[in-house]
Motif scaffolding. Structure first.
Motif, PDB file in Angstrom:
ATOM      1  N   ASP A   1       2.464   6.671   7.714  1.00 43.87           N
ATOM      2  CA  ASP A   1       1.963   6.524   9.163  1.00 43.87           C
ATOM      3  C   ASP A   1       0.901   5.676   9.234  1.00 43.87           C
ATOM      4  N   ARG A   2      -0.110   5.568   8.017  1.00 42.43           N
ATOM      5  CA  ARG A   2      -1.101   4.520   7.821  1.00 42.43           C
ATOM      6  C   ARG A   2      -0.546   3.292   7.695  1.00 42.43           C
ATOM      7  N   THR A   3       0.271   2.967   7.169  1.00 44.85           N
ATOM      8  CA  THR A   3       0.926   1.818   6.563  1.00 44.85           C
ATOM      9  C   THR A   3       1.693   1.083   7.904  1.00 44.85           C
TER      10      THR A   3
ATOM     11  N   HIS B   1       4.982   6.065   0.995  1.00 46.00           N
ATOM     12  CA  HIS B   1       5.033   7.417   0.404  1.00 46.00           C
ATOM     13  C   HIS B   1       4.668   8.289   1.439  1.00 46.00           C
ATOM     14  N   PRO B   2       5.302   9.388   1.904  1.00 41.15           N
ATOM     15  CA  PRO B   2       4.974  10.155   2.992  1.00 41.15           C
ATOM     16  C   PRO B   2       3.535  10.464   3.500  1.00 41.15           C
TER      17      PRO B   2
ATOM     18  N   LEU C   1       0.194  -5.303  -5.662  1.00 45.42           N
ATOM     19  CA  LEU C   1      -0.426  -5.000  -4.570  1.00 45.42           C
ATOM     20  C   LEU C   1      -0.590  -3.344  -4.205  1.00 45.42           C
ATOM     21  N   THR C   2      -1.445  -2.584  -4.688  1.00 47.05           N
ATOM     22  CA  THR C   2      -1.338  -1.177  -4.373  1.00 47.05           C
ATOM     23  C   THR C   2      -2.110  -0.886  -3.198  1.00 47.05           C
ATOM     24  N   PRO C   3      -1.690   0.075  -2.651  1.00 50.39           N
ATOM     25  CA  PRO C   3      -2.440   0.514  -1.063  1.00 50.39           C
ATOM     26  C   PRO C   3      -4.010   0.524  -1.223  1.00 50.39           C
ATOM     27  N   GLY C   4      -4.811   0.202  -0.422  1.00 46.93           N
ATOM     28  CA  GLY C   4      -6.147   0.309  -0.345  1.00 46.93           C
ATOM     29  C   GLY C   4      -6.841  -0.645   0.512  1.00 46.93           C
TER      30      GLY C   4
ATOM     31  N   ASP D   1       5.403  -2.119  -4.030  1.00 48.77           N
ATOM     32  CA  ASP D   1       4.803  -0.840  -4.467  1.00 48.77           C
ATOM     33  C   ASP D   1       5.181   0.277  -3.496  1.00 48.77           C
ATOM     34  N   PRO D   2       6.059   1.267  -3.966  1.00 52.34           N
ATOM     35  CA  PRO D   2       6.560   2.169  -3.060  1.00 52.34           C
ATOM     36  C   PRO D   2       5.517   3.106  -2.456  1.00 52.34           C
ATOM     37  N   ALA D   3       4.107   3.083  -2.863  1.00 56.81           N
ATOM     38  CA  ALA D   3       3.164   3.876  -2.511  1.00 56.81           C
ATOM     39  C   ALA D   3       2.727   3.786  -1.189  1.00 56.81           C
TER      40      ALA D   3
END
Length: 290
Positions: free
Chosen positions: A172-174, A167-168, A134-137, A162-164
């Motif tokens: 903030d969005r997550t 990710h810096p 489950l990758t960001p998007g 998923d560490p993405a």
């Protein structure tokens, strides 16, 4: 400052039973759970990830634990997008297409199964642990949002594998996404490093210690989670724990390094460190005997 509850991910792991952590005579599940509650005020239950429990089973969990005890419960694998064997589904649903209608029905039955914990005040949170795939998007966010809508009246915690997601460039969005869902972000400790997570719900924050095995993400379960946390490794976490505790009403700290008695040993060590390292916290970190 938050009430800090510390526990382990499970109380019936075969390696734990063989380790001698339970006193002689604690052969049945009731005696083991009752003994566990004298040592820790929190436990994570992962069996509902593999198969739906019955309301009778969860009612027994509630009956066998004291007021204030908390169960954090993992969501069923189908609800988080993990591969799910047909045999793990209820018999009448095994021929059903793997679609949203099936997920909705599974969620309804899962919620019915957990209702005794919720009604008794024993439910800490429902943990949605999402796979590395489950990758960001936008598609992933929609998947998580749909799950949250099904569980809109329930406590809801999210662990992204998923560490993405953290990710810096995206953190903030997550965090904003989870705050919008009123979902608790889960911080983790693994071989890949510490994955901090901000407080996204004022009522609860969660940390899960998975161990620091070099076989993390591969190999057998025993290989992936075999690690004995040292006092130094846990001491390094004290500032992070204090920061989370200052921003939430309740903090759950769970040890998933489930080989032999490594998890309860680490949990007890952290309890002892917190007694001396965070002298001004309110609430209790344990329910242990002297």
């Amino acid at each position: 400052m938050a009430k800090i509850l510390i526990g382990t991910c499970g109380w019936t792991d075969p390696d734990l039973l063989r380790s001698g952590w339970y006193p002689p005579g604690h052969r049945d599940t009731e005696k083991r759970l009752r003994y566990y509650t004298t040592r820790f005020p929190l436990v994570e239950v992962d069996s509902p990830y593999y198969a739906l429990p019955s309301p009778r089973t969860t009612a027994l969990w509630a009956d066998r634990t004291p007021p204030g005890f908390r169960f954090d419960v993992k969501a069923f694998s189908l609800l988080t997008g993990h591969p799910t064997r047909p045999a793990a589904l209820p018999p009448d649903l095994r021929g059903h297409p793997r679609d949203e209608d099936l997920r909705t029905e599974i969620w309804n039955r899962y919620a019915e199964a957990l209702a005794p914990l919720r009604h008794s005040g024993r439910l800490g949170t429902v943990l949605f642990q999402y796979p590395p795939s489950l990758t960001p998007g936008p598609k992933a966010e929609s998947f998580v949002r749909t799950a949250r809508e099904r569980a809109r009246d329930w406590p809801f915690a999210v662990e992204f594998r998923d560490p993405a997601w953290w990710h810096p460039d995206r953190a903030d969005r997550t965090a904003a996404f989870l705050r919008d869902l009123h979902a608790t972000a889960v911080a983790t400790d693994t071989y890949d490093g510490v994955q901090p997570a901000p407080v996204t719900t004022p009522g609860l924050s969660v940390i899960r210690f998975h161990g620091r095995s070099p076989h993390w993400g591969k190999g057998t379960k025993e290989d992936r989670f075999r690690h004995a946390y040292t006092e130094r490794e846990l001491t390094e976490w004290l500032p992070g724990i204090q920061a989370l505790a200052e921003a939430a009403d309740e903090l759950h700290v769970l040890f998933n390094n489930c080989c032999a008695d490594a998890a309860p040993t680490a949990a007890r060590t952290l309890q002892d460190l917190l007694r001396t390292g965070l002298p001004h916290q309110r609430g209790t970190t344990s329910r242990t005997a002297p």
